[in-house]
Design an enzyme around this catalytic site. Structure first.
Site, PDB file in Angstrom:
ATOM      1  N   CYS A  28       0.827  -1.205   0.000  1.00  0.00           N
ATOM      2  CA  CYS A  28       0.000   0.000   0.000  1.00  0.00           C
ATOM      3  C   CYS A  28       0.870   1.267   0.000  1.00  0.00           C
ATOM      4  O   CYS A  28       1.508   1.557  -1.007  1.00  0.00           O
ATOM      5  CB  CYS A  28      -0.981  -0.068   1.170  1.00  0.00           C
ATOM      6  SG  CYS A  28      -2.435   0.946   0.890  1.00  0.00           S
TER       7      CYS A  28
ATOM      8  N   HIS B  41      -3.258  -5.511   1.693  1.00  0.00           N
ATOM      9  CA  HIS B  41      -2.601  -5.750   2.988  1.00  0.00           C
ATOM     10  C   HIS B  41      -2.675  -7.216   3.414  1.00  0.00           C
ATOM     11  O   HIS B  41      -3.539  -7.583   4.210  1.00  0.00           O
ATOM     12  CB  HIS B  41      -3.298  -4.918   4.074  1.00  0.00           C
ATOM     13  CG  HIS B  41      -3.115  -3.454   3.930  1.00  0.00           C
ATOM     14  ND1 HIS B  41      -2.099  -2.764   4.553  1.00  0.00           N
ATOM     15  CD2 HIS B  41      -3.820  -2.535   3.242  1.00  0.00           C
ATOM     16  CE1 HIS B  41      -2.178  -1.486   4.252  1.00  0.00           C
ATOM     17  NE2 HIS B  41      -3.213  -1.314   3.463  1.00  0.00           N
TER      18      HIS B  41
ATOM     19  N   GLU C  26      -1.044  -8.612   5.566  1.00  0.00           N
ATOM     20  CA  GLU C  26      -0.800  -8.697   7.020  1.00  0.00           C
ATOM     21  C   GLU C  26      -2.096  -8.492   7.818  1.00  0.00           C
ATOM     22  O   GLU C  26      -2.085  -8.589   9.040  1.00  0.00           O
ATOM     23  CB  GLU C  26       0.281  -7.680   7.437  1.00  0.00           C
ATOM     24  CG  GLU C  26      -0.170  -6.237   7.553  1.00  0.00           C
ATOM     25  CD  GLU C  26      -0.363  -5.538   6.205  1.00  0.00           C
ATOM     26  OE1 GLU C  26      -0.250  -6.183   5.162  1.00  0.00           O
ATOM     27  OE2 GLU C  26      -0.653  -4.321   6.218  1.00  0.00           O
TER      28      GLU C  26
HETATM   29  N1  GLN Z   1      -3.684   6.272   0.895  1.00  0.00           N
HETATM   30  C1  GLN Z   1      -2.433   6.058   1.589  1.00  0.00           C
HETATM   31  C2  GLN Z   1      -1.313   6.872   0.946  1.00  0.00           C
HETATM   32  O1  GLN Z   1      -1.480   7.361  -0.114  1.00  0.00           O
HETATM   33  C3  GLN Z   1      -2.065   4.597   1.577  1.00  0.00           C
HETATM   34  C4  GLN Z   1      -3.062   3.805   2.385  1.00  0.00           C
HETATM   35  C5  GLN Z   1      -2.510   2.590   3.054  1.00  0.00           C
HETATM   36  O2  GLN Z   1      -1.297   2.391   3.151  1.00  0.00           O
HETATM   37  N2  GLN Z   1      -3.400   1.805   3.622  1.00  0.00           N
HETATM   38  O3  GLN Z   1      -0.272   7.025   1.532  1.00  0.00           O
END
Ligand code: GLN
Length: 192
Positions: A80, A174, A176
């Protein structure tokens, strides 16, 4: 000797990663200093807030040992926000990034109405059935440079959500946050 997997612990959901790794055959460590990162065989950059993680990486010069890990062929996995940090290009953003991976990502790409959702995804390289995927304000990969060796591992509704380039792994979701450990195992298997 178990392999040492560092989880970058500057900001974000690093504790979940450490807990899930504890169930696998490796030694998981929360790391945030250059010296601690240099001791790792592999590194996870967790989800969180990518601008914050980037600022901290830059301010404390923690990027240098990560670049050295990459050059040494050690695996690095961004989930992410971590995927955003790994990317060379971020759509409409000049925020700080490592820029190691030849991908273009778009932040918060699934829109406000569906901030978070879960689904099951087929993942290339994991042949034992679909992987449970949790998306939270997730980015997606708009473009990959196949000529540079980026391989798409998973898509959701035609959007690229997981890919690999040599020793670099990126997932928009994710692993995890589920009971499924197969993506973690896939990552551990990347350690040579
Ligand atoms: N939207 C977040 C970002 O741009 C990422 C979201 C996440 O890591 N769950 O940093």
């Amino acid at each position: 000797m178990p392999k040492v997997v560092g989880v970058l612990s500057l900001q974000g959901d690093f504790l979940n990663h450490i807990q899930t790794l504890a169930e696998l055959d490796c030694e998981a460590r929360a790391v945030k200093t250059p010296a601690a990162i240099a001791e790792c065989d592999a590194l996870i950059i967790p989800g969180g807030e990518s601008t914050t993680i980037g600022k901290l990486l830059d301010r404390f010069e923690v990027d240098k040992p990560i670049r050295e890990m990459h050059a040494a062929g050690k695996p690095i996995w961004g989930t992410c926000a971590g995927m955003i940090i790994l990317a060379k290009e971020i759509v409409a953003s000049d925020q700080w990034r490592l820029g190691l991976m030849d991908i273009t990502v778009e932040r918060n790409a699934f829109g406000r109405q569906v901030d978070s959702f879960e689904t099951d995804l087929p993942v290339k390289g994991i042949d034992s059935g679909d992987v449970r995927a949790v998306f939270i304000r997730a980015p997606f990969v708009r473009e990959v440079d196949e000529a540079a060796g980026v391989e798409v591992l998973a898509t959701f509704e035609d959007k690229i959500v997981m890919c690999r380039q040599g020793n670099l792994l990126a997932s928009a979701f994710h692993p995890e946050m589920t009971d499924d450990r197969r993506v973690q195992q896939y990552f551990l298997d990347m350690i040579v």
